[in-house]
Design a protein around this motif. Sequence first.
Motif, mmCIF file in Angstrom:
data_model
loop_
_atom_site.group_PDB
_atom_site.id
_atom_site.type_symbol
_atom_site.label_atom_id
_atom_site.label_comp_id
_atom_site.label_asym_id
_atom_site.label_seq_id
_atom_site.Cartn_x
_atom_site.Cartn_y
_atom_site.Cartn_z
ATOM 1 N N ILE A 143 0.812 -0.915 -0.299
ATOM 2 C CA ILE A 143 0.288 -0.283 0.028
ATOM 3 C C ILE A 143 1.090 1.248 0.032
ATOM 4 O O ILE A 143 0.220 2.329 -0.750
ATOM 5 C CB ILE A 143 -0.481 0.167 0.937
ATOM 6 N N ALA A 144 1.936 0.985 0.887
ATOM 7 C CA ALA A 144 2.093 2.817 0.744
ATOM 8 C C ALA A 144 2.869 2.802 -0.716
ATOM 9 O O ALA A 144 3.465 3.613 -0.603
ATOM 10 C CB ALA A 144 3.326 1.757 2.211
ATOM 11 N N MET A 155 -10.726 -1.454 8.036
ATOM 12 C CA MET A 155 -10.069 -2.433 6.506
ATOM 13 C C MET A 155 -9.949 -3.826 6.264
ATOM 14 O O MET A 155 -10.625 -3.994 5.501
ATOM 15 C CB MET A 155 -9.101 -1.142 5.869
ATOM 16 N N CYS A 156 -9.292 -4.533 7.011
ATOM 17 C CA CYS A 156 -8.823 -5.414 6.453
ATOM 18 C C CYS A 156 -9.750 -6.103 6.697
ATOM 19 O O CYS A 156 -9.914 -7.249 5.666
ATOM 20 C CB CYS A 156 -7.790 -5.940 7.242
ATOM 21 N N ALA A 157 -10.856 -6.130 7.904
ATOM 22 C CA ALA A 157 -12.406 -6.792 7.926
ATOM 23 C C ALA A 157 -13.185 -6.194 6.961
ATOM 24 O O ALA A 157 -13.525 -7.057 6.965
ATOM 25 C CB ALA A 157 -12.582 -6.734 9.131
ATOM 26 N N SER A 174 -5.849 -5.588 -6.454
ATOM 27 C CA SER A 174 -7.355 -5.958 -6.938
ATOM 28 C C SER A 174 -8.082 -5.874 -5.767
ATOM 29 O O SER A 174 -9.414 -5.371 -5.620
ATOM 30 C CB SER A 174 -6.829 -7.649 -7.491
ATOM 31 N N LEU A 175 -7.169 -6.578 -4.511
ATOM 32 C CA LEU A 175 -9.123 -6.058 -3.386
ATOM 33 C C LEU A 175 -8.953 -4.724 -2.258
ATOM 34 O O LEU A 175 -9.903 -4.739 -2.552
ATOM 35 C CB LEU A 175 -8.351 -7.328 -2.308
ATOM 36 N N TRP A 176 -8.043 -4.736 -2.704
ATOM 37 C CA TRP A 176 -8.263 -3.000 -2.366
ATOM 38 C C TRP A 176 -7.869 -1.443 -3.287
ATOM 39 O O TRP A 176 -7.870 -0.782 -2.730
ATOM 40 C CB TRP A 176 -6.455 -2.501 -1.293
ATOM 41 N N ALA A 177 -8.474 -2.281 -4.306
ATOM 42 C CA ALA A 177 -8.668 -0.912 -5.406
ATOM 43 C C ALA A 177 -9.419 0.397 -5.288
ATOM 44 O O ALA A 177 -8.849 1.561 -5.437
ATOM 45 C CB ALA A 177 -9.104 -2.126 -6.684
ATOM 46 N N LEU A 201 -5.601 2.650 5.369
ATOM 47 C CA LEU A 201 -5.684 1.497 4.352
ATOM 48 C C LEU A 201 -5.130 0.258 4.924
ATOM 49 O O LEU A 201 -5.747 -0.685 4.684
ATOM 50 C CB LEU A 201 -5.320 2.307 3.369
ATOM 51 N N VAL A 202 -4.340 -0.065 5.999
ATOM 52 C CA VAL A 202 -3.952 -1.361 6.293
ATOM 53 C C VAL A 202 -4.297 -1.310 7.933
ATOM 54 O O VAL A 202 -4.464 -2.455 8.754
ATOM 55 C CB VAL A 202 -2.352 -0.825 6.325
#
Length: 243
Positions: free
Chosen positions: A75-76, A102-104, A160-163, A97-98
């Motif tokens: 992410i960085a 957010m992961c949940a 892909s997951l965080w787009a 974002l990390v």
Amino acid sequence: MSKTLTTRPVNNPALPDATRAFLTRVIGVDPDGAPEWTAALTHGSFSAQNGARGKGLEDYQRLEFLGDRVLGLTIAEWLYQSEGAAEGRLSQRLNVLVSRQMCATIARGIGLGEHIRLGKQARDDGGSDSENILGDVMEALIGASFVTRGFEPTRALIRSLWAEEVGGRAGQAKHPKSALQEWAAGNRRKPPEYRLVDRSGPDHAARFTVAVAVKGVGEVEAVANSKQEAETQAAAAFLRQFG
């Protein structure tokens, strides 16, 4: 960076067909022959319930540790490449974002909860929708991807997951606790004070009640799965009510 890591063997049993299909669809791999994927989905309560803790049946904790670092680096790098903001603003977005929250959120979006291997009591207590567990297992899956496939495929998975979150406004607004601190200073009030009111539930599904008060203004409470998130929600609620 694409070279996979050499790992010690683990003795986790095979995953159900539905979970294998889930990993194939979401991650893009068949988990057969790579026991790290099973470990990534295994909560400590499952190992304890089956009498296997310390006997070769691993849970997700080690992979979570690794996945957290891989996620942060990815992410960085992504933010550095895509945004021209100053270091402070980049750090603000990175932290959001990390975060475990957010992961949940990402985990819920892909339907991860139903595939986590939990002990009966942990599942009955709502562990499959616990923010703490979902966030940890999401990071563990990233760790398993890094161990078995290397950095490049794992970076592609995260992107892909965080787009949607990176491309949207997640983390761009000021953090509620910082905003409340500035609001209090701007209104010539003493800094906000946070107080743990209550902690309930088992460790894997804990609930924290936190109150935040600004002297001479008022007090607001919030409940969440972690003390930090309860403080954040309390600050946001305070600003909605008094700001």
